[in-house]
Design a protein around this motif. Structure first.
Motif, PDB file in Angstrom:
ATOM      1  N   SER A 112      18.049 155.557  83.708  1.00 33.89           N
ATOM      2  CA  SER A 112      17.351 155.447  84.994  1.00 33.89           C
ATOM      3  C   SER A 112      15.845 155.314  84.816  1.00 33.89           C
ATOM      4  CB  SER A 112      17.672 156.653  85.879  1.00 33.89           C
ATOM      5  OG  SER A 112      16.971 157.821  85.464  1.00 33.89           O
ATOM      6  N   HIS A 113      15.349 155.674  83.632  1.00 30.78           N
ATOM      7  CA  HIS A 113      13.919 155.532  83.314  1.00 30.78           C
ATOM      8  C   HIS A 113      13.670 154.378  82.344  1.00 30.78           C
ATOM      9  CE1 HIS A 113      12.800 159.161  85.474  1.00 30.78           C
ATOM     10  NE2 HIS A 113      13.865 159.743  84.945  1.00 30.78           N
ATOM     11  N   GLY A 114      14.644 153.498  82.216  1.00 32.85           N
ATOM     12  CA  GLY A 114      14.481 152.306  81.387  1.00 32.85           C
ATOM     13  C   GLY A 114      14.598 152.557  79.897  1.00 32.85           C
ATOM     14  N   ILE A 115      15.202 153.685  79.512  1.00 27.71           N
ATOM     15  CA  ILE A 115      15.328 154.033  78.096  1.00 27.71           C
ATOM     16  C   ILE A 115      16.779 153.859  77.665  1.00 27.71           C
ATOM     17  CG2 ILE A 115      15.088 155.862  76.378  1.00 27.71           C
ATOM     18  CD1 ILE A 115      12.906 157.079  78.206  1.00 27.71           C
ATOM     19  N   THR A 116      16.995 153.000  76.690  1.00 25.92           N
ATOM     20  CA  THR A 116      18.344 152.781  76.165  1.00 25.92           C
ATOM     21  C   THR A 116      18.591 153.752  75.025  1.00 25.92           C
ATOM     22  OG1 THR A 116      18.254 150.434  76.750  1.00 25.92           O
ATOM     23  CG2 THR A 116      19.899 151.101  75.114  1.00 25.92           C
ATOM     24  N   ALA A 117      19.551 154.641  75.230  1.00 26.21           N
ATOM     25  CA  ALA A 117      19.898 155.637  74.214  1.00 26.21           C
ATOM     26  C   ALA A 117      21.365 155.475  73.850  1.00 26.21           C
ATOM     27  CB  ALA A 117      19.605 157.039  74.726  1.00 26.21           C
ATOM     28  N   GLU A 118      21.786 156.198  72.816  1.00 22.35           N
ATOM     29  CA  GLU A 118      23.151 156.024  72.318  1.00 22.35           C
ATOM     30  C   GLU A 118      23.630 157.300  71.650  1.00 22.35           C
ATOM     31  OE1 GLU A 118      21.702 154.043  68.075  1.00 22.35           O
ATOM     32  OE2 GLU A 118      22.373 152.751  69.717  1.00 22.35           O
ATOM     33  N   ARG A 129      17.280 154.691  69.083  1.00 23.34           N
ATOM     34  CA  ARG A 129      17.251 154.127  67.721  1.00 23.34           C
ATOM     35  C   ARG A 129      17.570 155.238  66.724  1.00 23.34           C
ATOM     36  NH1 ARG A 129      13.242 152.466  70.794  1.00 23.34           N
ATOM     37  NH2 ARG A 129      11.780 153.924  69.829  1.00 23.34           N
ATOM     38  N   ASP A 130      16.658 155.576  65.830  1.00 27.33           N
ATOM     39  CA  ASP A 130      16.946 156.595  64.817  1.00 27.33           C
ATOM     40  C   ASP A 130      16.335 157.948  65.148  1.00 27.33           C
ATOM     41  OD1 ASP A 130      14.305 155.827  64.509  1.00 27.33           O
ATOM     42  OD2 ASP A 130      14.339 155.901  62.319  1.00 27.33           O
ATOM     43  N   ALA A 131      15.871 158.135  66.374  1.00 23.87           N
ATOM     44  CA  ALA A 131      15.198 159.377  66.755  1.00 23.87           C
ATOM     45  C   ALA A 131      16.008 160.133  67.801  1.00 23.87           C
ATOM     46  CB  ALA A 131      13.801 159.073  67.297  1.00 23.87           C
ATOM     47  N   GLY A 170      14.671 164.796  57.591  1.00 23.32           N
ATOM     48  CA  GLY A 170      13.937 163.592  57.963  1.00 23.32           C
ATOM     49  C   GLY A 170      14.267 163.030  59.331  1.00 23.32           C
ATOM     50  N   LEU A 171      15.113 163.710  60.098  1.00 24.35           N
ATOM     51  CA  LEU A 171      15.460 163.213  61.433  1.00 24.35           C
ATOM     52  C   LEU A 171      14.245 163.273  62.345  1.00 24.35           C
ATOM     53  CD1 LEU A 171      17.575 162.259  63.519  1.00 24.35           C
ATOM     54  CD2 LEU A 171      18.058 164.685  63.969  1.00 24.35           C
ATOM     55  N   ARG A 172      13.888 162.139  62.914  1.00 26.55           N
ATOM     56  CA  ARG A 172      12.761 162.078  63.844  1.00 26.55           C
ATOM     57  C   ARG A 172      13.192 162.564  65.225  1.00 26.55           C
ATOM     58  NH1 ARG A 172      10.118 158.262  65.737  1.00 26.55           N
ATOM     59  NH2 ARG A 172      11.776 156.694  65.779  1.00 26.55           N
ATOM     60  N   LEU A 176      10.934 161.338  76.426  1.00 34.93           N
ATOM     61  CA  LEU A 176      10.754 160.327  77.466  1.00 34.93           C
ATOM     62  C   LEU A 176       9.309 159.818  77.476  1.00 34.93           C
ATOM     63  CD1 LEU A 176      13.352 162.030  78.657  1.00 34.93           C
ATOM     64  CD2 LEU A 176      12.827 160.723  80.716  1.00 34.93           C
ATOM     65  N   LYS A 177       8.361 160.740  77.303  1.00 34.40           N
ATOM     66  CA  LYS A 177       6.962 160.330  77.287  1.00 34.40           C
ATOM     67  C   LYS A 177       6.679 159.375  76.129  1.00 34.40           C
ATOM     68  CE  LYS A 177       2.221 162.089  77.155  1.00 34.40           C
ATOM     69  NZ  LYS A 177       1.361 163.295  77.051  1.00 34.40           N
ATOM     70  N   GLU A 178       7.187 159.703  74.933  1.00 38.22           N
ATOM     71  CA  GLU A 178       6.976 158.847  73.768  1.00 38.22           C
ATOM     72  C   GLU A 178       7.579 157.462  73.988  1.00 38.22           C
ATOM     73  OE1 GLU A 178       5.599 159.313  70.459  1.00 38.22           O
ATOM     74  OE2 GLU A 178       4.514 160.844  71.608  1.00 38.22           O
ATOM     75  N   GLU A 179       8.658 157.398  74.769  1.00 37.04           N
ATOM     76  CA  GLU A 179       9.334 156.129  75.021  1.00 37.04           C
ATOM     77  C   GLU A 179       8.782 155.412  76.252  1.00 37.04           C
ATOM     78  OE1 GLU A 179      11.367 154.919  72.799  1.00 37.04           O
ATOM     79  OE2 GLU A 179      11.134 156.758  71.613  1.00 37.04           O
ATOM     80  N   GLY A 180       7.668 155.920  76.804  1.00 36.45           N
ATOM     81  CA  GLY A 180       6.960 155.204  77.864  1.00 36.45           C
ATOM     82  C   GLY A 180       7.292 155.609  79.280  1.00 36.45           C
ATOM     83  N   ALA A 181       8.103 156.662  79.466  1.00 36.82           N
ATOM     84  CA  ALA A 181       8.457 157.095  80.821  1.00 36.82           C
ATOM     85  C   ALA A 181       7.453 158.121  81.330  1.00 36.82           C
ATOM     86  CB  ALA A 181       9.865 157.677  80.847  1.00 36.82           C
ATOM     87  N   THR A 182       7.076 157.983  82.575  1.00 39.68           N
ATOM     88  CA  THR A 182       6.183 158.940  83.224  1.00 39.68           C
ATOM     89  C   THR A 182       6.982 159.689  84.272  1.00 39.68           C
ATOM     90  OG1 THR A 182       4.297 157.458  82.893  1.00 39.68           O
ATOM     91  CG2 THR A 182       4.040 159.235  84.506  1.00 39.68           C
TER      92      THR A 182
END
Length: 208
Positions: A112-118, A129-131, A170-172, A176-182
């Protein structure tokens, strides 16, 4: 019998942990299920199988040993935490199904905030991605769950650098903020509560 939403604000981890155990020990067959919506003050939590060596750099942040599955993770301000106090048997709900449901709620809120997760096979939680952006852990007692999920919204990610998050070197970590969501953490908590309720009451309604 509706699902109770209980906003708790910013709370101490140990106090809330003890309250979950007490609620679960004292609940009866007619006790409504609850979602506790909160943020924690800074804390590392170490699960039942947790290895102390996954805390790489000790700091002033306390480490609390708890009874959920999994290794070490971090909770702090700016992270949306939802505890699911659910009678699984009454909803004919299996643990694996609840885990999938929790992951789905996080995936839907992120979308809903434009972030594709899996999901990542064999590694519970949700990832961009890998985080890792969302974690989860449960304890089942008397056929009921407690603990739940945490979704990184707008928190300081530096404490994750002091650990192997969830036991993975080593898992990053991201947010939401880092991925550009406000968006505020309270808003994300409200979204998670709404979506979890939809999934629980639609797919796993109370037995009549």
């Amino acid at each position: 019998m509706s699902l109770v939403h209980r906003p708790l604000g910013s709370v101490d981890y140990v106090t809330t942990f003890e309250a979950q155990k007490r609620f679960t020990a004292e609940r009866g067959p007619d006790t409504p299920d609850e979602l506790w919506l909160l943020q924690h003050q800074p804390v590392y939590t170490l699960g039942l199988a947790g290895k102390p060596e996954h805390l790489l750099i000790p700091s002033e942040v306390p480490v609390v040993k708890i009874d959920r599955g999994g290794q070490i993770t971090y909770h702090g301000p700016g992270q949306a935490v939802v505890y699911l106090l659910i009678d699984l048997a009454r909803r004919n709900l299996k643990v694996r199904e609840q885990v999938t449901l929790m992951e789905q709620a996080m995936l839907d809120v992120l979308a809903s905030h434009g972030i594709t997760a899996e999901r990542h096979e064999g590694a519970p939680g949700v990832y961009v991605r890998d985080a890792k952006i969302g974690a989860l852990g449960l304890k089942i007692a008397r056929g009921c769950s407690y603990h739940g999920l945490s979704l990184n919204v707008d928190l300081d990610l530096a404490p994750f650098l002091r650990i192997n998050p969830c036991g993975y070197e080593g898992l990053r970590s991201t947010s939401l903020k880092e991925e550009g969501a406000t968006v505020t953490t309270d808003a994300v908590l409200a979204q998670l509560a709404t979506r979890l309720t939809e999934l629980l009451e639609r797919d796993y309604p109370l037995a009549r």
